[in-house]
Design a protein around this motif. Structure first.
Motif, PDB file in Angstrom:
ATOM      1  N   ALA A  41       0.862  -1.182   0.000  1.00 49.44           N
ATOM      2  CA  ALA A  41       0.000   0.000   0.000  1.00 49.44           C
ATOM      3  C   ALA A  41       0.896   1.229   0.000  1.00 49.44           C
ATOM      4  O   ALA A  41       1.741   1.388   0.884  1.00 49.44           O
ATOM      5  CB  ALA A  41      -0.916   0.011   1.223  1.00 49.44           C
ATOM      6  N   VAL A  42       0.710   2.082  -1.013  1.00 45.64           N
ATOM      7  CA  VAL A  42       1.559   3.263  -1.177  1.00 45.64           C
ATOM      8  C   VAL A  42       0.686   4.510  -1.226  1.00 45.64           C
ATOM      9  O   VAL A  42      -0.204   4.631  -2.070  1.00 45.64           O
ATOM     10  CB  VAL A  42       2.388   3.186  -2.479  1.00 45.64           C
ATOM     11  N   TRP A  43       0.949   5.422  -0.330  1.00 46.84           N
ATOM     12  CA  TRP A  43       0.315   6.737  -0.339  1.00 46.84           C
ATOM     13  C   TRP A  43       1.175   7.622  -1.235  1.00 46.84           C
ATOM     14  O   TRP A  43       2.335   7.899  -0.927  1.00 46.84           O
ATOM     15  CB  TRP A  43       0.279   7.257   1.091  1.00 46.84           C
ATOM     16  N   PHE A  44       0.643   8.044  -2.368  1.00 44.60           N
ATOM     17  CA  PHE A  44       1.457   8.795  -3.319  1.00 44.60           C
ATOM     18  C   PHE A  44       0.797  10.137  -3.640  1.00 44.60           C
ATOM     19  O   PHE A  44      -0.388  10.346  -3.359  1.00 44.60           O
ATOM     20  CB  PHE A  44       1.698   7.990  -4.600  1.00 44.60           C
ATOM     21  N   GLY A  45       1.593  11.036  -4.251  1.00 42.27           N
ATOM     22  CA  GLY A  45       1.079  12.370  -4.535  1.00 42.27           C
ATOM     23  C   GLY A  45       0.587  13.041  -3.271  1.00 42.27           C
ATOM     24  O   GLY A  45      -0.401  13.796  -3.289  1.00 42.27           O
ATOM     25  N   LYS A  46       1.280  12.779  -2.171  1.00 46.05           N
ATOM     26  CA  LYS A  46       0.800  13.180  -0.850  1.00 46.05           C
ATOM     27  C   LYS A  46       0.765  14.699  -0.705  1.00 46.05           C
ATOM     28  O   LYS A  46       1.736  15.394  -0.984  1.00 46.05           O
ATOM     29  CB  LYS A  46       1.710  12.565   0.214  1.00 46.05           C
ATOM     30  N   SER A  47      -0.377  15.205  -0.242  1.00 49.03           N
ATOM     31  CA  SER A  47      -0.532  16.623   0.058  1.00 49.03           C
ATOM     32  C   SER A  47      -1.502  16.737   1.227  1.00 49.03           C
ATOM     33  O   SER A  47      -2.688  16.446   1.091  1.00 49.03           O
ATOM     34  CB  SER A  47      -1.071  17.383  -1.152  1.00 49.03           C
ATOM     35  N   VAL A  48      -0.968  17.132   2.360  1.00 46.16           N
ATOM     36  CA  VAL A  48      -1.778  17.163   3.581  1.00 46.16           C
ATOM     37  C   VAL A  48      -2.956  18.120   3.455  1.00 46.16           C
ATOM     38  O   VAL A  48      -4.035  17.885   4.016  1.00 46.16           O
ATOM     39  CB  VAL A  48      -0.885  17.557   4.784  1.00 46.16           C
ATOM     40  N   SER A  49      -2.791  19.196   2.702  1.00 47.12           N
ATOM     41  CA  SER A  49      -3.850  20.213   2.594  1.00 47.12           C
ATOM     42  C   SER A  49      -4.909  19.880   1.546  1.00 47.12           C
ATOM     43  O   SER A  49      -5.930  20.567   1.449  1.00 47.12           O
ATOM     44  CB  SER A  49      -3.224  21.571   2.264  1.00 47.12           C
ATOM     45  N   SER A  50      -4.695  18.830   0.762  1.00 50.42           N
ATOM     46  CA  SER A  50      -5.626  18.502  -0.320  1.00 50.42           C
ATOM     47  C   SER A  50      -6.830  17.717   0.191  1.00 50.42           C
ATOM     48  O   SER A  50      -6.737  16.944   1.151  1.00 50.42           O
ATOM     49  CB  SER A  50      -4.900  17.687  -1.393  1.00 50.42           C
ATOM     50  N   ASP A  51      -7.964  17.889  -0.474  1.00 50.19           N
ATOM     51  CA  ASP A  51      -9.171  17.117  -0.159  1.00 50.19           C
ATOM     52  C   ASP A  51      -9.214  15.803  -0.918  1.00 50.19           C
ATOM     53  O   ASP A  51     -10.188  15.056  -0.814  1.00 50.19           O
ATOM     54  CB  ASP A  51     -10.428  17.927  -0.484  1.00 50.19           C
ATOM     55  N   LEU A  52      -8.174  15.527  -1.718  1.00 45.68           N
ATOM     56  CA  LEU A  52      -8.115  14.274  -2.461  1.00 45.68           C
ATOM     57  C   LEU A  52      -6.744  13.636  -2.264  1.00 45.68           C
ATOM     58  O   LEU A  52      -5.718  14.196  -2.648  1.00 45.68           O
ATOM     59  CB  LEU A  52      -8.368  14.531  -3.953  1.00 45.68           C
ATOM     60  N   GLN A  53      -6.744  12.464  -1.650  1.00 44.31           N
ATOM     61  CA  GLN A  53      -5.513  11.696  -1.443  1.00 44.31           C
ATOM     62  C   GLN A  53      -5.480  10.543  -2.444  1.00 44.31           C
ATOM     63  O   GLN A  53      -6.499  10.178  -3.036  1.00 44.31           O
ATOM     64  CB  GLN A  53      -5.435  11.179  -0.007  1.00 44.31           C
ATOM     65  N   HIS A  54      -4.308   9.942  -2.603  1.00 49.35           N
ATOM     66  CA  HIS A  54      -4.129   8.896  -3.611  1.00 49.35           C
ATOM     67  C   HIS A  54      -3.453   7.683  -2.984  1.00 49.35           C
ATOM     68  O   HIS A  54      -2.465   7.810  -2.256  1.00 49.35           O
ATOM     69  CB  HIS A  54      -3.275   9.420  -4.764  1.00 49.35           C
ATOM     70  N   LEU A  55      -3.984   6.509  -3.326  1.00 51.81           N
ATOM     71  CA  LEU A  55      -3.505   5.273  -2.717  1.00 51.81           C
ATOM     72  C   LEU A  55      -3.357   4.173  -3.766  1.00 51.81           C
ATOM     73  O   LEU A  55      -4.288   3.911  -4.532  1.00 51.81           O
ATOM     74  CB  LEU A  55      -4.491   4.808  -1.632  1.00 51.81           C
ATOM     75  N   LEU A  56      -2.179   3.550  -3.799  1.00 51.34           N
ATOM     76  CA  LEU A  56      -1.937   2.399  -4.669  1.00 51.34           C
ATOM     77  C   LEU A  56      -1.966   1.133  -3.817  1.00 51.34           C
ATOM     78  O   LEU A  56      -1.299   1.059  -2.776  1.00 51.34           O
ATOM     79  CB  LEU A  56      -0.564   2.520  -5.342  1.00 51.34           C
ATOM     80  N   LEU A  57      -2.739   0.141  -4.265  1.00 49.47           N
ATOM     81  CA  LEU A  57      -2.810  -1.147  -3.581  1.00 49.47           C
ATOM     82  C   LEU A  57      -2.404  -2.256  -4.543  1.00 49.47           C
ATOM     83  O   LEU A  57      -2.932  -2.336  -5.653  1.00 49.47           O
ATOM     84  CB  LEU A  57      -4.228  -1.419  -3.068  1.00 49.47           C
ATOM     85  N   LEU A  58      -1.449  -3.085  -4.124  1.00 47.27           N
ATOM     86  CA  LEU A  58      -1.050  -4.252  -4.913  1.00 47.27           C
ATOM     87  C   LEU A  58      -1.429  -5.512  -4.163  1.00 47.27           C
ATOM     88  O   LEU A  58      -1.104  -5.657  -2.966  1.00 47.27           O
ATOM     89  CB  LEU A  58       0.456  -4.238  -5.189  1.00 47.27           C
ATOM     90  N   TYR A  59      -2.080  -6.434  -4.879  1.00 43.75           N
ATOM     91  CA  TYR A  59      -2.533  -7.691  -4.279  1.00 43.75           C
ATOM     92  C   TYR A  59      -1.816  -8.872  -4.923  1.00 43.75           C
ATOM     93  O   TYR A  59      -1.547  -8.872  -6.132  1.00 43.75           O
ATOM     94  CB  TYR A  59      -4.035  -7.876  -4.490  1.00 43.75           C
ATOM     95  N   SER A  60      -1.549  -9.876  -4.120  1.00 43.79           N
ATOM     96  CA  SER A  60      -1.127 -11.164  -4.663  1.00 43.79           C
ATOM     97  C   SER A  60      -2.355 -12.068  -4.690  1.00 43.79           C
ATOM     98  O   SER A  60      -3.268 -11.929  -3.878  1.00 43.79           O
ATOM     99  CB  SER A  60      -0.020 -11.778  -3.794  1.00 43.79           C
ATOM    100  N   GLY A  61      -2.367 -12.980  -5.644  1.00 41.17           N
ATOM    101  CA  GLY A  61      -3.530 -13.836  -5.843  1.00 41.17           C
ATOM    102  C   GLY A  61      -3.815 -13.920  -7.328  1.00 41.17           C
ATOM    103  O   GLY A  61      -2.907 -13.720  -8.149  1.00 41.17           O
ATOM    104  N   PRO A  62      -5.057 -14.212  -7.721  1.00 41.54           N
ATOM    105  CA  PRO A  62      -5.383 -14.248  -9.161  1.00 41.54           C
ATOM    106  C   PRO A  62      -4.971 -12.951  -9.846  1.00 41.54           C
ATOM    107  O   PRO A  62      -5.144 -11.863  -9.305  1.00 41.54           O
ATOM    108  CB  PRO A  62      -6.909 -14.430  -9.158  1.00 41.54           C
TER     109      PRO A  62
END
Length: 272
Positions: A41-62
Motif C-alpha cells: 500500500a503506497v500513499w502517493f502524490g501526498k498533500s496534507v492540505s488537499s481534499d483528495l488523497q491517492h492510494l496504490l494497492l497491490l494484491y497477490s492472488g489471481p
C-alpha cells in the motif's frame, strides 16, 4: 521563529492524523477482496492540505490485468460521504511488475512523493522492493540459526544444515572484521522484526538463548546459510560511530554489542 515552529508542529500533527486515517482505510481494504492478499500500500502524490488523497494497492492472488479504481471518503468510519476523499488504484503484483519491466508511463504517477504504509516482502518481487526503495536488511547480512552445545555434540554440520535449512532464519550477522585466514571474525548480531533486520541492543541481547548459554558457560554455535559454522566466544559492547553505517536502525548512542566468533570447519564427525 516561534510562529514557524508552531506552524510546523501543526502540519506534522495534521499529517500524522491523515496517515492514521489512511492506515485504517488500508486495513479495511486488506480484508475486502476474498482470495487476494494485500502485499503493498503506497500513499502517493501526498498533500496534507488537499481534499483528495491517492492510494496504490497491490494484491497477490489471481492476476489482475488492469487497475481497479475506487473513490472513498477518508472519514468512512463516521458515515461521512464528503471530502476528504481517497482515490484508490488497485491491481495485482504481477501486473504491476510487468508494467515496471516494460517502462510503461502509467506507473510514473505512483512515484510522486510516495510513502509506504504497508508491505509484505514475502509477496513482492525484488524489482518492486528496489523501485519503491523498501530496504529490509543491511548490506552484507548473512542469516542463519543458533545451535546449542548439546545439538552440536550429536550432529555433523551437514546434518545440522539439513535440519535447519528450510526453516526461517533466527539470527543475522553483519561482519565488522575477519582474520586473514578466516578462522575468526566479529560482527553485529541482527534479528528480524516487522520484516526488517535490525541490530540487537545489549538489553535485547539478554532475551536470546545464545547469549544466556554463553553466560552460563555453555557456548553454542551460529550456523549460517551456505554452511559457515561459528562458535560464540564472547560479546563486547563497542562505541563505534562507523558501525551506524552498517545497520538499518541506528543506536541512539552509537553503542553496539559485537560478537566474537571462531570458525568450525564442516566435518563428517559431530561438530564437537
Amino acid at each position: 521563529m516561534a510562529d514557524v515552529a508552531r506552524l510546523n508542529l501543526t502540519e506534522r500533527g495534521a499529517e500524522a492524523r491523515l496517515r492514521s486515517l489512511m492506515e485504517d482505510l488500508i486495513e479495511a481494504y486488506a480484508g475486502n477482496r476474498p482470495g487476494y492478499h494485500l502485499s503493498l500500500a503506497v500513499w502517493f502524490g501526498k498533500s496534507v492540505s488537499s481534499d483528495l488523497q491517492h492510494l496504490l494497492l497491490l494484491y497477490s492472488g489471481p492476476r489482475l490485468n488492469h487497475f481497479v479504481p475506487d473513490t472513498v471518503p477518508l472519514l468512512w468510519k463516521t458515515g461521512s460521504q464528503g471530502p476528504p476523499l481517497v482515490e484508490v488504484s488497485a491491481t495485482s503484483v504481477e501486473h504491476f511488475s510487468d508494467l515496471l519491466a516494460s517502462g510503461a508511463n502509467e506507473v510514473a504517477r505512483f512515484f510522486e512523493a510516495p510513502e509506504i504504509l504497508h508491505f509484505d516482502k514475502a509477496f513482492l518481487s525484488e524489482t518492486i522492493l528496489k523501485t519503491f526503495n523498501i530496504v529490509t536488511e543491511p548490506p552484507g547480512l548473512i542469516k542463519g540459526w543458533y545451535v546449542d552445545a548439546d545439538q552440536a555434540k550429536t550432529k555433523t554440520v551437514k546434518e545440522l544444515l539439513s535440519s535447519w535449512g528450510d526453516s526461517r532464519p533466527q539470527v543475522g550477522l553483519v561482519k565488522t572484521w575477519e582474520s586473514p585466514d578466516s578462522e575468526n571474525c566479529r560482527g553485529l548480531i541482527h534479528f528480524e522484526t516487522n520484516q526488517r533486520w535490525v541490530p540487537l541492543s545489549l538489553v535485547g541481547l539478554r532475551n536470546f538463548t545464545f547469549f544466556n548459554d554463553l553466560q552460563a558457560g555453555k557456548p553454542g554455535f551460529l550456523l549460517f546459510r551456505g554452511g559457515s559454522f561459528y562458535q560464540v566466544l564472547k560479546f563486547e559492547e563497542k562505541t563505534a560511530p562507523g558501525y551506524s553505517n552498517l545497520v538499518l536502525q541506528r543506536s541512539s548512542d552509537d553503542r553496539y554489542p559485537e560478537v566474537y566468533l571462531r570458525s568450525v570447519y564442516p566435518s563428517e564427525k559431530p561438530a564437537l
